[in-house]
Write a protein that holds these residues in place. Sequence first.
Motif, short mmCIF file in Angstrom:
data_model
loop_
_atom_site.label_atom_id
_atom_site.label_comp_id
_atom_site.label_asym_id
_atom_site.label_seq_id
_atom_site.Cartn_x
_atom_site.Cartn_y
_atom_site.Cartn_z
N ILE A 29 -35.65 31.89 53.64
CA ILE A 29 -35.72 33.26 53.64
C ILE A 29 -34.83 33.83 52.77
CG2 ILE A 29 -35.69 35.23 55.32
CD1 ILE A 29 -36.19 33.35 57.69
N ASP A 30 -35.41 34.53 51.76
CA ASP A 30 -34.79 35.13 50.56
C ASP A 30 -33.82 34.15 49.87
OD1 ASP A 30 -36.23 37.53 50.95
OD2 ASP A 30 -34.34 38.35 52.42
N GLY A 31 -34.26 32.76 49.61
CA GLY A 31 -33.45 31.75 49.13
C GLY A 31 -32.42 30.83 50.02
N GLU A 32 -32.31 31.41 51.41
CA GLU A 32 -31.62 30.51 52.19
C GLU A 32 -32.37 29.87 52.97
OE1 GLU A 32 -28.16 31.98 55.52
OE2 GLU A 32 -29.47 33.81 54.72
N THR A 33 -31.79 28.62 53.45
CA THR A 33 -32.55 27.64 54.34
C THR A 33 -32.03 28.01 55.67
OG1 THR A 33 -33.19 26.08 52.78
CG2 THR A 33 -33.01 25.49 54.94
N ILE A 34 -32.80 28.43 56.69
CA ILE A 34 -32.42 28.49 58.08
C ILE A 34 -33.09 27.15 58.76
CG2 ILE A 34 -32.44 29.77 59.94
CD1 ILE A 34 -30.95 31.21 57.55
N VAL A 35 -32.13 26.56 59.83
CA VAL A 35 -32.69 25.63 60.43
C VAL A 35 -32.48 25.72 61.96
CG1 VAL A 35 -32.56 23.16 60.85
CG2 VAL A 35 -32.05 23.85 58.82
N LEU A 36 -33.45 25.59 62.70
CA LEU A 36 -33.44 25.94 64.15
C LEU A 36 -33.60 24.76 64.96
CD1 LEU A 36 -35.90 29.16 63.67
CD2 LEU A 36 -33.67 29.39 65.04
N ASP A 37 -32.53 24.83 65.84
CA ASP A 37 -32.72 23.50 66.76
C ASP A 37 -33.13 23.95 68.18
OD1 ASP A 37 -32.51 21.07 68.46
OD2 ASP A 37 -30.62 20.73 67.67
N PHE A 38 -34.12 23.87 68.61
CA PHE A 38 -34.58 24.40 69.95
C PHE A 38 -34.12 23.75 71.02
CE2 PHE A 38 -37.89 26.32 67.21
CZ PHE A 38 -37.50 27.58 67.18
N GLU A 39 -33.65 22.39 70.89
CA GLU A 39 -33.19 21.62 71.95
C GLU A 39 -31.69 22.13 72.33
OE1 GLU A 39 -34.21 19.06 73.97
OE2 GLU A 39 -36.18 19.48 73.36
N SER A 46 -29.37 23.10 50.82
CA SER A 46 -30.76 23.49 50.91
C SER A 46 -31.48 22.41 50.06
CB SER A 46 -31.10 24.78 50.33
OG SER A 46 -30.61 25.51 51.38
N GLU A 47 -31.21 21.82 48.94
CA GLU A 47 -31.84 21.07 47.94
C GLU A 47 -31.92 19.56 48.68
OE1 GLU A 47 -33.71 19.65 44.42
OE2 GLU A 47 -33.46 21.62 45.32
N ILE A 48 -30.65 19.27 49.37
CA ILE A 48 -30.77 17.75 50.08
C ILE A 48 -31.73 18.01 50.98
CG2 ILE A 48 -29.13 16.32 51.28
CD1 ILE A 48 -26.96 17.53 49.52
N TRP A 49 -31.60 19.09 52.02
CA TRP A 49 -32.54 19.26 53.19
C TRP A 49 -34.01 19.22 52.92
CZ3 TRP A 49 -32.49 19.16 58.21
CH2 TRP A 49 -33.45 19.87 58.86
N ARG A 50 -34.42 19.88 51.75
CA ARG A 50 -35.78 19.87 51.02
C ARG A 50 -36.22 18.30 50.85
NH1 ARG A 50 -38.56 20.46 46.24
NH2 ARG A 50 -36.37 20.66 45.01
#
Length: 167
Positions: free
Chosen positions: A42-52, A64-68
Motif C-alpha cells: 500500500i503506497d509502497g509499504e508492505t503490510i503483513v497481517l497474521d490473523f492467528e 519488502s524486497e526480501i519478502w517479495r
Amino acid sequence: MDGLDGAERVNDVDDADQTGNAADADGARYRVNDPSVISEVIDGETIVLDFESGHYYSLNPSASEIWRRICAGQPASAATEGVARSYGLDPTTLRRTVALFVRRLLDEKLIRPAAPDSAPAAEMETNARPAAPYCDPVFEKFTDMEEMLLLDPIHEVADAGWPRKPD
C-alpha cells in the motif's frame, strides 16, 4: 516506532541471536504461512497481517524486497542475490543479514519451509534501483489491533454469528 502503543521495531541485525545459526537456511525455500498470513503493498509499504496472532507488520524497503522474493518461492540465497542487484551491493555482505531476517520471519510464523517437491520459483525481474538507499531489513510489529484482527471472520464462527468474541 517509539511512543506508539503496540508497536515494536525489529532490526534483525542488532536483535537477532549472534550465533550464526540463521546462515544455514541460505539455500532453503519458504512460503507464506497461509491462510493465516496475508500481505499487501500500500503506497509502497508492505503490510503483513497474521490473523492467528492478531499482529500486523510494516516492512521497510529492503525487508519488502526480501519478502517479495521469499513469497515468490525464491531460496534465501536467490533473495540475497536479488536484493544485492537491486541496491548495487555485494551479495556476500548481505548473506548473514538476509538469513537473520528470514529467521525472524520464521520465528514470527509469517513464513514456513516450502515442501521439498514444490515447484521452483521463476526468475524474477530486478526492479529499477530503489528510490531509498539500502538499509538493513527491518519490520515494525504492531499488536494494538490484536483483539480486532482475532475477531476476523476467517476464525471459527459460532451459531451466534459474527462479530463475537470467543468465550
